[in-house]
Write a protein that holds these residues in place. Structure first.
Motif, PDB file in Angstrom:
ATOM      1  N   PHE A   1       3.468  10.433   4.029  1.00 23.77           N
ATOM      2  CA  PHE A   1       2.494   9.952   4.864  1.00 23.77           C
ATOM      3  C   PHE A   1       1.793   9.201   3.740  1.00 23.77           C
ATOM      4  O   PHE A   1       1.753   9.401   2.463  1.00 23.77           O
ATOM      5  N   ARG A   2       0.626   8.329   4.210  1.00 21.00           N
ATOM      6  CA  ARG A   2      -0.249   7.646   3.649  1.00 21.00           C
ATOM      7  C   ARG A   2      -1.691   7.681   4.208  1.00 21.00           C
ATOM      8  O   ARG A   2      -1.462   7.563   5.576  1.00 21.00           O
ATOM      9  N   LEU A   3      -2.392   7.852   3.519  1.00 16.27           N
ATOM     10  CA  LEU A   3      -3.929   7.749   4.013  1.00 16.27           C
ATOM     11  C   LEU A   3      -4.621   6.275   4.032  1.00 16.27           C
ATOM     12  O   LEU A   3      -4.043   5.573   3.336  1.00 16.27           O
ATOM     13  N   PRO A   4      -5.250   5.900   5.062  1.00 17.90           N
ATOM     14  CA  PRO A   4      -5.728   4.504   5.073  1.00 17.90           C
ATOM     15  C   PRO A   4      -6.498   4.127   3.781  1.00 17.90           C
ATOM     16  O   PRO A   4      -7.410   5.096   3.299  1.00 17.90           O
TER      17      PRO A   4
ATOM     18  N   ASP B   1       0.703  -1.305   0.063  1.00 12.74           N
ATOM     19  CA  ASP B   1      -0.098   0.001  -0.001  1.00 12.74           C
ATOM     20  C   ASP B   1       0.981   1.430   0.083  1.00 12.74           C
ATOM     21  O   ASP B   1       0.402   2.417  -0.271  1.00 12.74           O
ATOM     22  N   GLN B   2       2.143   1.206   0.350  1.00 10.68           N
ATOM     23  CA  GLN B   2       2.954   2.312   0.338  1.00 10.68           C
ATOM     24  C   GLN B   2       3.801   2.821  -0.831  1.00 10.68           C
ATOM     25  O   GLN B   2       4.741   3.548  -0.596  1.00 10.68           O
TER      26      GLN B   2
ATOM     27  N   PRO C   1      -8.003   3.693  -4.058  1.00  7.48           N
ATOM     28  CA  PRO C   1      -8.246   3.901  -2.711  1.00  7.48           C
ATOM     29  C   PRO C   1      -8.820   2.512  -1.962  1.00  7.48           C
ATOM     30  O   PRO C   1      -9.169   2.546  -0.694  1.00  7.48           O
ATOM     31  N   GLN C   2      -9.128   1.547  -2.816  1.00  5.69           N
ATOM     32  CA  GLN C   2      -9.722   0.212  -1.889  1.00  5.69           C
ATOM     33  C   GLN C   2      -8.794  -0.514  -1.448  1.00  5.69           C
ATOM     34  O   GLN C   2      -8.575  -0.941  -0.305  1.00  5.69           O
ATOM     35  N   THR C   3      -7.745  -0.950  -2.413  1.00  4.96           N
ATOM     36  CA  THR C   3      -6.391  -1.430  -1.855  1.00  4.96           C
ATOM     37  C   THR C   3      -5.169  -1.465  -2.597  1.00  4.96           C
ATOM     38  O   THR C   3      -5.661  -1.195  -4.093  1.00  4.96           O
ATOM     39  N   GLY C   4      -4.063  -1.504  -2.122  1.00  5.65           N
ATOM     40  CA  GLY C   4      -2.976  -1.543  -3.117  1.00  5.65           C
ATOM     41  C   GLY C   4      -2.517  -2.693  -3.861  1.00  5.65           C
ATOM     42  O   GLY C   4      -1.679  -2.734  -4.782  1.00  5.65           O
TER      43      GLY C   4
ATOM     44  N   GLY D   1       2.431  13.321  -3.637  1.00  6.06           N
ATOM     45  CA  GLY D   1       1.465  13.233  -2.812  1.00  6.06           C
ATOM     46  C   GLY D   1       1.169  12.154  -1.883  1.00  6.06           C
ATOM     47  O   GLY D   1       2.479  11.369  -1.612  1.00  6.06           O
ATOM     48  N   ALA D   2       0.375  11.695  -1.245  1.00  6.65           N
ATOM     49  CA  ALA D   2      -0.034  10.792  -0.095  1.00  6.65           C
ATOM     50  C   ALA D   2       0.388   9.547  -0.498  1.00  6.65           C
ATOM     51  O   ALA D   2       0.868   8.705   0.545  1.00  6.65           O
ATOM     52  N   GLY D   3       0.317   8.861  -1.783  1.00 11.02           N
ATOM     53  CA  GLY D   3       0.569   7.542  -2.063  1.00 11.02           C
ATOM     54  C   GLY D   3       2.028   7.023  -2.057  1.00 11.02           C
ATOM     55  O   GLY D   3       2.481   5.819  -1.605  1.00 11.02           O
ATOM     56  N   ALA D   4       2.666   8.157  -2.139  1.00 11.69           N
ATOM     57  CA  ALA D   4       4.363   7.746  -2.267  1.00 11.69           C
ATOM     58  C   ALA D   4       5.231   7.604  -0.966  1.00 11.69           C
ATOM     59  O   ALA D   4       6.064   8.593  -0.729  1.00 11.69           O
TER      60      ALA D   4
END
Length: 569
Positions: free
Chosen positions: A439-442, A96-97, A110-113, A141-144
């Motif tokens: 950072f990463r959002l759930p 997910d990261q 946004p469901q799953t990596g 952004g947030a996903g990286a």
């Protein structure tokens, strides 16, 4: 995980190339996007690896994951053959990261990596692949959180086409066609492929189809690129998520559309982009097909007899169905002046999901066609990211500093600052040091999933990390080498854990995990790049003592990642 079918496959390729293009990108001149201000590798203050077109077009396998496994220190974990499902881990991070982008468009779901590598393109569609190691929230952004993979598509240069057929063991075959049409100010590229395999073990069969269309048009000062992509997979998911009920199946469909305008000749160079991604996921814990299960009068029944009955109302309420939609718009502008170059960017993104498992209950279920499982849940969130970066260079020294402000309507505001410093020496050498926060959002699976002994948590907080990196690169005409050491201190890491005596796996925020690593990359090419050899190695470890709980992802990382490769054309 490597599968016997990959090792035993004996490919019989038959190609009709109407045009074969091979270009030799110089690693010291190609522009990479380590920051919001593009630069060459000699001016990048981060550990960046580039797989150029020679490497991509000579790929021995039709999957990008095979190249990543042999040429990089990315931890590639496959479930099933031929990228049925592939997870990526950069610098010991979870699947997910790691963020995957196509021409700068984030493909994160946004469901799953697990869906990050549902790609509409093959390696031969790409000009290059940029692997950015380490947190890159300031740039992407947030996903990286632990790194990013940016796939750059190839622009048509001449008109021509290609047909490729391959076949092998376990009923495996692949058909691929590509057509390029070039004109004076642009071109069009259309590619499509279909791949199927019976699999090397029970319930590992696969059907995969993908297509990608890209159109480029140059006007007076503006470059227009429009693209459409489609990917569809159906694969047997033996033991993917549960060993108690191993006969699982998954079907995913992804559609992507994007338009970008770019002007690099203006005193204020700018770019504008809009994109939309739609993804559908159907997961069957009890595979409904011949030889597996059938659904009859509220039960999943194995075979013709009714001795193996499983009622869906006991612990499994029909199959998991999720339909996610992501729409985004991005605007960026930069300006060079006496004090350096300043870049400003704004990225808005809207995410939504319809599901029968994930989200908040709907007042009225939404049926879809003739499917018996209506959507009963939904949720959405909106995100706005503002980037500000500045670069200053003088006498071989360079500084890239910037910050990202992230505003999400479901979480508190986030700041992601960072600074990269580099010193260029003679003979193509550069030393760099980087400090950054990511950072990463759930994901919605982290927040809402609650089935089969796995329980998400709606109170999860975003995870954070501070990273420090020191590295050195050497660029020569025929060989390149890079080395880096790094440390990542993370707070509130999101993991799925099981406590002693508890049969349920729960999503939770871990207090703190510190990771360290050493990386070494080297390659050499000769005979105009037709022959190449390379080395990739990484050692990574945590400071944490052995935990009292079972960690499914965060603490499940390779200590050593390495490969030695050779390529001859």
């Amino acid at each position: 995980m490597r599968h016997p079918s990959l090792a035993l496959l004996f490919a019989l390729p038959f190609s009709i190339p109407l045009h074969a293009q091979v270009d030799s990108l110089r690693l010291d001149t190609v522009q990479v996007t380590a920051t919001r201000i593009g630069s060459s590798l000699l001016r990048a203050g981060r550990q960046v690896q580039v797989l150029d077109s020679r490497v991509l077009q000579a790929a021995p396998a039709p999957e990008l994951s095979a190249l990543l496994r042999t040429h990089t220190v990315v931890d590639v974990r496959q479930r099933g053959p031929f990228d049925s499902q592939t997870d990526l881990s950069l610098r010991g991070g979870t699947f997910d990261q790691a963020l995957v982008l196509l021409d700068g468009i984030p493909l994160s779901d946004p469901q799953t990596g697990h869906h990050a590598m549902n790609l509409p393109v093959a390696p031969e569609d790409l000009q290059r692949v940029e692997v950015l190691y380490g947190g890159a929230a300031r740039t992407y952004g947030a996903g990286a959180f632990s790194g990013a993979l940016n796939l750059i598509t190839r622009e048509p240069q001449r008109s021509g086409g290609r047909l490729q057929l391959e076949g092998g063991s376990f009923g495996s075959w692949r058909t691929r066609v590509a057509q390029e049409v070039a004109w004076k100010q642009g071109g069009l590229r259309l590619s499509a492929q279909h791949l199927r395999s019976d699999g090397h073990v029970r319930n590992s069969d696969l059907d995969l189809s993908a297509a990608h269309l890209s159109v480029v048009q140059r006007m007076k000062n503006v470059r227009l690129q429009a693209q459409l992509g489609l990917s569809h997979k159906r694969f047997g998911a033996q033991n993917f998520y549960s060993s108690l009920y191993p006969d699982q199946q998954e079907v995913t469909t992804m559609a992507l559309g994007a338009v970008e305008l770019r002007n690099d000749r203006s005193p204020w160079p700018w770019s504008a982009r809009v994109y939309h991604r739609h993804h559908h996921d159907l997961f069957q814990l009890f595979r409904e097909s011949e030889g597996y299960y059938r659904f009859d009068n509220g039960f999943f029944i194995r075979g013709e007899a009714d001795t193996a009955r499983f009622t869906p109302t006991f612990f499994y309420t029909f199959h998991n169905r999720h339909s996610t939609r992501v729409s985004g718009a991005e605007l960026a502008v930069r300006r060079s002046w006496k004090a350096g170059t300043t870049a400003l960017g704004v990225h808005g993104r809207a995410e939504g999901i319809l599901s029968n498992v994930i989200g908040e209950p709907l007042a009225t279920p939404e049926p879809r066609g003739t499917l018996r499982d209506p959507f009963t849940r939904s949720t959405d969130r909106n995100n706005l990211a503002v980037h500000l970066d500045h670069r200053w260079e003088r006498d071989g020294f360079g500084i890239d500093a910037g910050v990202l402000l992230n505003l999400n309507d479901r979480f508190e505001p986030e700041w992601a600052p960072g600074i990269d410093l580099h010193r260029r020496w003679k003979d193509g050498q550069v030393t760099h040091i980087s400090l950054s926060r990511s950072f990463r959002l759930p994901t919605w699976t982290d927040l809402y999933y609650n089935r089969g002994g796995a329980q998400g948590s709606p109170t999860l907080r975003p995870e954070h990390a501070d990273q420090m990196e020191l590295g050195h690169r050497i660029h020569r005409l025929r060989w390149q080498a890079a080395a880096a050491v790094w440390r990542r201190s993370s707070d509130d890491l999101i993991d799925w854990t099981r406590q002693p005596g508890d049969a349920t796996v729960r999503a939770t925020n871990l207090t703190r995990v510190d990771m360290n690593g050493v990386e070494l990359l080297a390659s050499m090419r000769w005979n105009e790049g037709k022959q190449q050899v390379g080395l990739a190695y990484a050692h990574q470890w945590t400071d944490q003592p052995k935990p009292t709980f079972t960690s499914l992802y965060v603490l499940d990382h390779l200590r050593h990642v390495g490969s030695v490769w050779a390529q001859v054309q």
